[in-house]
Design a protein around this motif. Structure first.
Motif, PDB file in Angstrom:
ATOM      1  N   MET A 117       0.830  -1.183   0.000  1.00 51.66           N
ATOM      2  CA  MET A 117       0.000   0.000   0.000  1.00 51.66           C
ATOM      3  C   MET A 117       0.877   1.251   0.000  1.00 51.66           C
ATOM      4  N   VAL A 118       0.336   2.319  -0.476  1.00 51.54           N
ATOM      5  CA  VAL A 118       1.045   3.589  -0.574  1.00 51.54           C
ATOM      6  C   VAL A 118       0.941   4.333   0.748  1.00 51.54           C
ATOM      7  N   ALA A 119       2.052   4.861   1.208  1.00 46.36           N
ATOM      8  CA  ALA A 119       2.042   5.695   2.412  1.00 46.36           C
ATOM      9  C   ALA A 119       1.508   7.073   2.037  1.00 46.36           C
ATOM     10  N   LEU A 120       0.498   7.518   2.764  1.00 45.76           N
ATOM     11  CA  LEU A 120      -0.098   8.821   2.514  1.00 45.76           C
ATOM     12  C   LEU A 120       0.327   9.779   3.611  1.00 45.76           C
ATOM     13  N   ASN A 121       0.317  11.065   3.299  1.00 43.18           N
ATOM     14  CA  ASN A 121       0.659  12.034   4.335  1.00 43.18           C
ATOM     15  C   ASN A 121      -0.559  12.268   5.233  1.00 43.18           C
ATOM     16  N   SER A 122      -0.442  13.158   6.174  1.00 43.49           N
ATOM     17  CA  SER A 122      -1.525  13.380   7.145  1.00 43.49           C
ATOM     18  C   SER A 122      -2.802  13.905   6.497  1.00 43.49           C
ATOM     19  N   ASN A 123      -2.705  14.451   5.303  1.00 36.87           N
ATOM     20  CA  ASN A 123      -3.888  14.940   4.585  1.00 36.87           C
ATOM     21  C   ASN A 123      -4.463  13.888   3.645  1.00 36.87           C
ATOM     22  N   ASN A 124      -3.952  12.644   3.731  1.00 37.02           N
ATOM     23  CA  ASN A 124      -4.408  11.535   2.886  1.00 37.02           C
ATOM     24  C   ASN A 124      -4.035  11.750   1.417  1.00 37.02           C
ATOM     25  N   VAL A 125      -2.977  12.517   1.179  1.00 37.76           N
ATOM     26  CA  VAL A 125      -2.497  12.812  -0.169  1.00 37.76           C
ATOM     27  C   VAL A 125      -1.225  12.006  -0.424  1.00 37.76           C
ATOM     28  N   PRO A 126      -1.139  11.333  -1.575  1.00 37.39           N
ATOM     29  CA  PRO A 126       0.087  10.581  -1.893  1.00 37.39           C
ATOM     30  C   PRO A 126       1.279  11.530  -2.066  1.00 37.39           C
ATOM     31  N   PRO A 127       2.472  11.069  -1.702  1.00 34.58           N
ATOM     32  CA  PRO A 127       3.667  11.900  -1.908  1.00 34.58           C
ATOM     33  C   PRO A 127       3.932  12.140  -3.394  1.00 34.58           C
ATOM     34  N   GLU A 128       4.634  13.214  -3.682  1.00 37.14           N
ATOM     35  CA  GLU A 128       4.899  13.589  -5.081  1.00 37.14           C
ATOM     36  C   GLU A 128       5.632  12.492  -5.845  1.00 37.14           C
ATOM     37  N   HIS A 129       6.566  11.774  -5.223  1.00 33.08           N
ATOM     38  CA  HIS A 129       7.288  10.735  -5.964  1.00 33.08           C
ATOM     39  C   HIS A 129       6.349   9.594  -6.377  1.00 33.08           C
ATOM     40  N   VAL A 130       5.307   9.337  -5.616  1.00 35.20           N
ATOM     41  CA  VAL A 130       4.313   8.324  -5.987  1.00 35.20           C
ATOM     42  C   VAL A 130       3.483   8.825  -7.162  1.00 35.20           C
ATOM     43  N   LEU A 131       3.089  10.078  -7.132  1.00 33.88           N
ATOM     44  CA  LEU A 131       2.319  10.651  -8.234  1.00 33.88           C
ATOM     45  C   LEU A 131       3.136  10.664  -9.520  1.00 33.88           C
ATOM     46  N   GLU A 132       4.418  10.986  -9.413  1.00 34.41           N
ATOM     47  CA  GLU A 132       5.280  10.981 -10.600  1.00 34.41           C
ATOM     48  C   GLU A 132       5.426   9.573 -11.154  1.00 34.41           C
ATOM     49  N   TRP A 133       5.518   8.574 -10.291  1.00 33.73           N
ATOM     50  CA  TRP A 133       5.586   7.179 -10.740  1.00 33.73           C
ATOM     51  C   TRP A 133       4.315   6.819 -11.523  1.00 33.73           C
ATOM     52  N   CYS A 134       3.171   7.249 -11.040  1.00 30.61           N
ATOM     53  CA  CYS A 134       1.902   6.986 -11.729  1.00 30.61           C
ATOM     54  C   CYS A 134       1.852   7.689 -13.087  1.00 30.61           C
ATOM     55  N   ARG A 135       2.300   8.935 -13.132  1.00 27.20           N
ATOM     56  CA  ARG A 135       2.339   9.664 -14.408  1.00 27.20           C
ATOM     57  C   ARG A 135       3.231   8.946 -15.411  1.00 27.20           C
ATOM     58  N   GLN A 136       4.383   8.501 -14.931  1.00 28.63           N
ATOM     59  CA  GLN A 136       5.312   7.789 -15.808  1.00 28.63           C
ATOM     60  C   GLN A 136       4.703   6.470 -16.291  1.00 28.63           C
ATOM     61  N   LEU A 137       4.010   5.774 -15.431  1.00 30.24           N
ATOM     62  CA  LEU A 137       3.373   4.509 -15.804  1.00 30.24           C
ATOM     63  C   LEU A 137       2.434   4.700 -16.987  1.00 30.24           C
ATOM     64  N   VAL A 138       1.557   5.700 -16.907  1.00 30.45           N
ATOM     65  CA  VAL A 138       0.600   5.891 -18.008  1.00 30.45           C
ATOM     66  C   VAL A 138       1.270   6.475 -19.247  1.00 30.45           C
ATOM     67  N   ARG A 139       2.428   7.110 -19.087  1.00 32.52           N
ATOM     68  CA  ARG A 139       3.175   7.605 -20.257  1.00 32.52           C
ATOM     69  C   ARG A 139       3.776   6.460 -21.067  1.00 32.52           C
ATOM     70  N   VAL A 140       4.287   5.436 -20.385  1.00 30.54           N
ATOM     71  CA  VAL A 140       5.045   4.397 -21.084  1.00 30.54           C
ATOM     72  C   VAL A 140       4.205   3.212 -21.560  1.00 30.54           C
ATOM     73  N   ILE A 141       2.985   3.073 -21.079  1.00 31.46           N
ATOM     74  CA  ILE A 141       2.122   1.979 -21.542  1.00 31.46           C
ATOM     75  C   ILE A 141       1.194   2.523 -22.609  1.00 31.46           C
TER      76      ILE A 141
END
Length: 89
Positions: A1-25
């Motif tokens: 599972m993804v570690a979320l910050n106190s505001n329940n928002v994913p960290p930026e490095h997780v969001l960038e990983w997701c952006r990269q995932l949809v870019r390369v597939i």
């Protein structure tokens, strides 16, 4: 599972990983989470990850939907008639 910050928002490095995932597939390509037996089809036009294998009640499905919503993508379950449908959040 993804570690979320106190505001329940994913960290930026997780969001960038997701952006990269949809870019390369490519559109129509697949991505999976082996530990949960989940497989998603990438739909670039609709900006959706469409669940094709596995259960939308799985915790990883919910976590994926939560995280990808932050990059503007929907995570939906494929209905029996092959049209994607969203679940409630």
């Amino acid at each position: 599972m993804v570690a979320l910050n106190s505001n329940n928002v994913p960290p930026e490095h997780v969001l960038e990983w997701c952006r990269q995932l949809v870019r390369v597939i490519r559109d129509g390509g697949s991505w999976g989470i082996p530990r949960s037996n989940l497989v998603f089809r990438i739909d670039h036009k609709k900006k959706q990850l469409v669940l094709t294998v596995g259960s939308p009640s799985d915790d990883d499905f919910e976590a994926t939907r939560h995280v990808f919503s932050y990059i503007g993508w929907d995570v939906v379950a494929e209905s029996k008639n092959n049209a994607a449908e969203t679940g409630s959040v």
